[in-house]
Design a protein around this motif. Structure first.
Motif, PDB file in Angstrom:
ATOM      1  N   ALA A  40      57.437  38.075   9.848  1.00  0.00           N
ATOM      2  CA  ALA A  40      58.167  37.729  10.877  1.00  0.00           C
ATOM      3  C   ALA A  40      58.254  36.366  11.030  1.00  0.00           C
ATOM      4  N   LEU A  41      57.150  35.726  11.153  1.00  0.00           N
ATOM      5  CA  LEU A  41      57.255  34.291  11.142  1.00  0.00           C
ATOM      6  C   LEU A  41      57.849  33.580   9.843  1.00  0.00           C
ATOM      7  N   LEU A  42      57.722  34.056   8.931  1.00  0.00           N
ATOM      8  CA  LEU A  42      58.212  33.610   7.501  1.00  0.00           C
ATOM      9  C   LEU A  42      59.792  33.826   7.766  1.00  0.00           C
ATOM     10  N   ALA A  43      60.165  34.810   8.315  1.00  0.00           N
ATOM     11  CA  ALA A  43      61.607  35.357   8.135  1.00  0.00           C
ATOM     12  C   ALA A  43      62.482  34.539   9.179  1.00  0.00           C
ATOM     13  N   SER A  44      61.635  33.795  10.180  1.00  0.00           N
ATOM     14  CA  SER A  44      62.311  33.190  11.182  1.00  0.00           C
ATOM     15  C   SER A  44      62.480  31.668  10.502  1.00  0.00           C
TER      16      SER A  44
ATOM     17  N   LEU B 274      56.792  30.872  18.372  1.00  0.00           N
ATOM     18  CA  LEU B 274      58.237  30.400  18.045  1.00  0.00           C
ATOM     19  C   LEU B 274      58.883  29.504  19.358  1.00  0.00           C
ATOM     20  N   GLY B 275      58.007  29.422  20.395  1.00  0.00           N
ATOM     21  CA  GLY B 275      58.708  28.772  21.603  1.00  0.00           C
ATOM     22  C   GLY B 275      59.600  29.584  22.433  1.00  0.00           C
TER      23      GLY B 275
ATOM     24  N   ILE C 113      65.575  39.727  12.483  1.00  0.00           N
ATOM     25  CA  ILE C 113      65.260  38.254  13.287  1.00  0.00           C
ATOM     26  C   ILE C 113      66.988  38.046  13.708  1.00  0.00           C
ATOM     27  N   LYS C 114      67.134  38.355  15.079  1.00  0.00           N
ATOM     28  CA  LYS C 114      68.505  37.941  15.447  1.00  0.00           C
ATOM     29  C   LYS C 114      68.565  36.394  15.903  1.00  0.00           C
ATOM     30  N   GLY C 115      69.409  35.645  15.288  1.00  0.00           N
ATOM     31  CA  GLY C 115      69.204  34.161  15.499  1.00  0.00           C
ATOM     32  C   GLY C 115      70.574  33.347  14.497  1.00  0.00           C
TER      33      GLY C 115
ATOM     34  N   VAL D 291      42.167  31.284  15.443  1.00  0.00           N
ATOM     35  CA  VAL D 291      42.913  30.663  14.517  1.00  0.00           C
ATOM     36  C   VAL D 291      44.340  31.871  14.396  1.00  0.00           C
ATOM     37  N   SER D 292      45.477  31.084  14.420  1.00  0.00           N
ATOM     38  CA  SER D 292      46.655  31.809  13.994  1.00  0.00           C
ATOM     39  C   SER D 292      47.083  31.576  12.866  1.00  0.00           C
ATOM     40  N   PRO D 293      48.058  32.502  12.226  1.00  0.00           N
ATOM     41  CA  PRO D 293      48.607  32.512  11.067  1.00  0.00           C
ATOM     42  C   PRO D 293      49.286  31.134  10.513  1.00  0.00           C
ATOM     43  N   LEU D 294      49.743  30.421  11.573  1.00  0.00           N
ATOM     44  CA  LEU D 294      50.199  29.175  11.300  1.00  0.00           C
ATOM     45  C   LEU D 294      49.370  27.828  11.146  1.00  0.00           C
ATOM     46  N   ASP D 295      47.972  28.212  11.342  1.00  0.00           N
ATOM     47  CA  ASP D 295      46.966  27.241  11.326  1.00  0.00           C
ATOM     48  C   ASP D 295      46.391  27.424   9.746  1.00  0.00           C
TER      49      ASP D 295
END
Length: 346
Positions: free
Chosen positions: A146-150, A213-214, A292-294, A335-339
């Motif tokens: 989901a983070l990648l898709a965004s 994603l804030g 992802i709606k955006g 640790v987050s995936p973004l780390d």
């Protein structure tokens, strides 16, 4: 010496904590790895105490004797613990971290900020200069994708993760823990009801997506639907016709009354034990669909396939193993995936 320098100069020493089906797969993978070595195994059942970890995993002896003595295993020098308990047990994770060992778990550690023990987790990471990372397939790969898709979106309005997950390959312990074979009344409330089993862990993930994603958020929502078995199942456990063979779970982090990040999870024993109509609104392809709606919108699907003799749930354990070098090099703390370097993690 820094964690980075230490990890690069020697084989990474791994402890396997609990030895169920997924853990036995992990032992086999580590035994075959040129960059890792198994140095310890912690077991729950007394009959496994003293047994060689390789024999528990169905391969030749590795010279690593399993123990059910926590003090003994904490004294073992290791870089990382693969932590596979049947339930979240932070009372075990915290002393592991404090002993100087990184922890990667497929059942805990995703985003425990709202837990009463969170400050103790951070203190343990500081004491042991260690890191905690939760991963797996769902939660795990699902929210990482989901983070990648965004990443192609200039703006994100909402995230919807939809999964359909047959669970018959899980062990008896997990099938019972997840509620298979229970009545609708048994799943309607209490600590072992659907809310008690699933809500907190799923909300940790939907909260994490909003945090990373804030996205503004101020609440949560949870709902589920009971799916009765269409026929009896008698194998690892007994599931009688009419008892739970599937659950449709929907957990959201919200802003006001609007869902911002949602996980919709179809959790089932197998497609032959539920109605076709119950499966109809699942992912369009594979086991996972992310929407992802955006600006612009972004949608991903994912499929796991393998030879018949390869159990799909082993992928959960492999996901944890592939994270080991990166978590061992990460800064102390949660640790987050973004780390981590997403190119390999995904």
């Amino acid at each position: 010496m820094t964690k980075e320098a230490s990890a690069s100069m020697k084989k990474l020493k791994i402890i396997q904590w609990y030895t169920g089906e997924i853990a036995r797969h992990q032992i086999r993978v580590i035994a075959a790895s040129p960059s890792m070595e198994l140095v310890g195994a912690y077991v729950h059942h007394e009959e496994k105490d003293g047994v060689d970890a390789g024999e528990i995993a169905g391969i030749g002896p590795l010279g690593v004797r399993a123990t059910n003595n926590m003090d003994e295993i904490l004294a073992v020098d290791a870089d990382c613990v693969l932590y596979n308990p049947p339930t979240e047990r932070y009372n075990e994770i915290i002393p592991i971290l404090a002993s100087g060992k990184n922890v990667i778990s497929i059942i805990a550690g995703w985003n425990p900020k709202k837990r009463s023990c969170y400050s103790a987790i951070l203190d343990a990471c500081e004491t042991g200069q260690s890191s905690l990372y939760g991963t797996g397939l769902n939660p795990g790969l699902s929210y990482e994708l989901a983070l990648l898709a965004s990443s192609i979106c200039t703006d994100v309005d909402s995230i919807y993760i939809k999964t359909c997950e047959p669970q018959a390959s899980l062990s008896e312990v997990f099938l019972q823990m997840f509620g298979f074979g229970k009545s609708e009344e048994e799943l309607s409330g209490g600590e072992r009801g659907a809310y008690g089993i699933f809500a907190r862990s799923l909300h940790e993930i939907t909260d994490l997506l909003c945090e990373e994603l804030g996205l503004p958020h101020d609440g949560t929502a949870f709902a589920y639907q009971f799916e009765p078995a269409t026929q009896d199942y008698e194998d690892k456990i007994v599931v009688k016709k009419g008892t739970m063979a599937g659950l449709l779970l929907k957990a959201s982090t919200t802003q006001g009354d609007k869902p911002v990040a949602t996980i919709e999870l179809r959790f089932l024993l197998g497609s032959e034990y539920v109605r076709e109509s119950w499966l109809a609104d699942g992912p369009r392809h594979g086991w996972l669909e992310i929407d992802i709606k955006g600006t612009p919108g972004s949608r991903l699907t994912h499929e796991i396939y393998a030879d018949e003799d390869v159990i799909g749930t082993w992928s959960t354990g492999t996901k944890a193993i592939n994270a080991i070098p990166f978590v061992c090099e990460a800064k102390p703390g949660l640790v987050s995936p973004l780390d981590l370097p997403l190119g390999r993690m995904l």
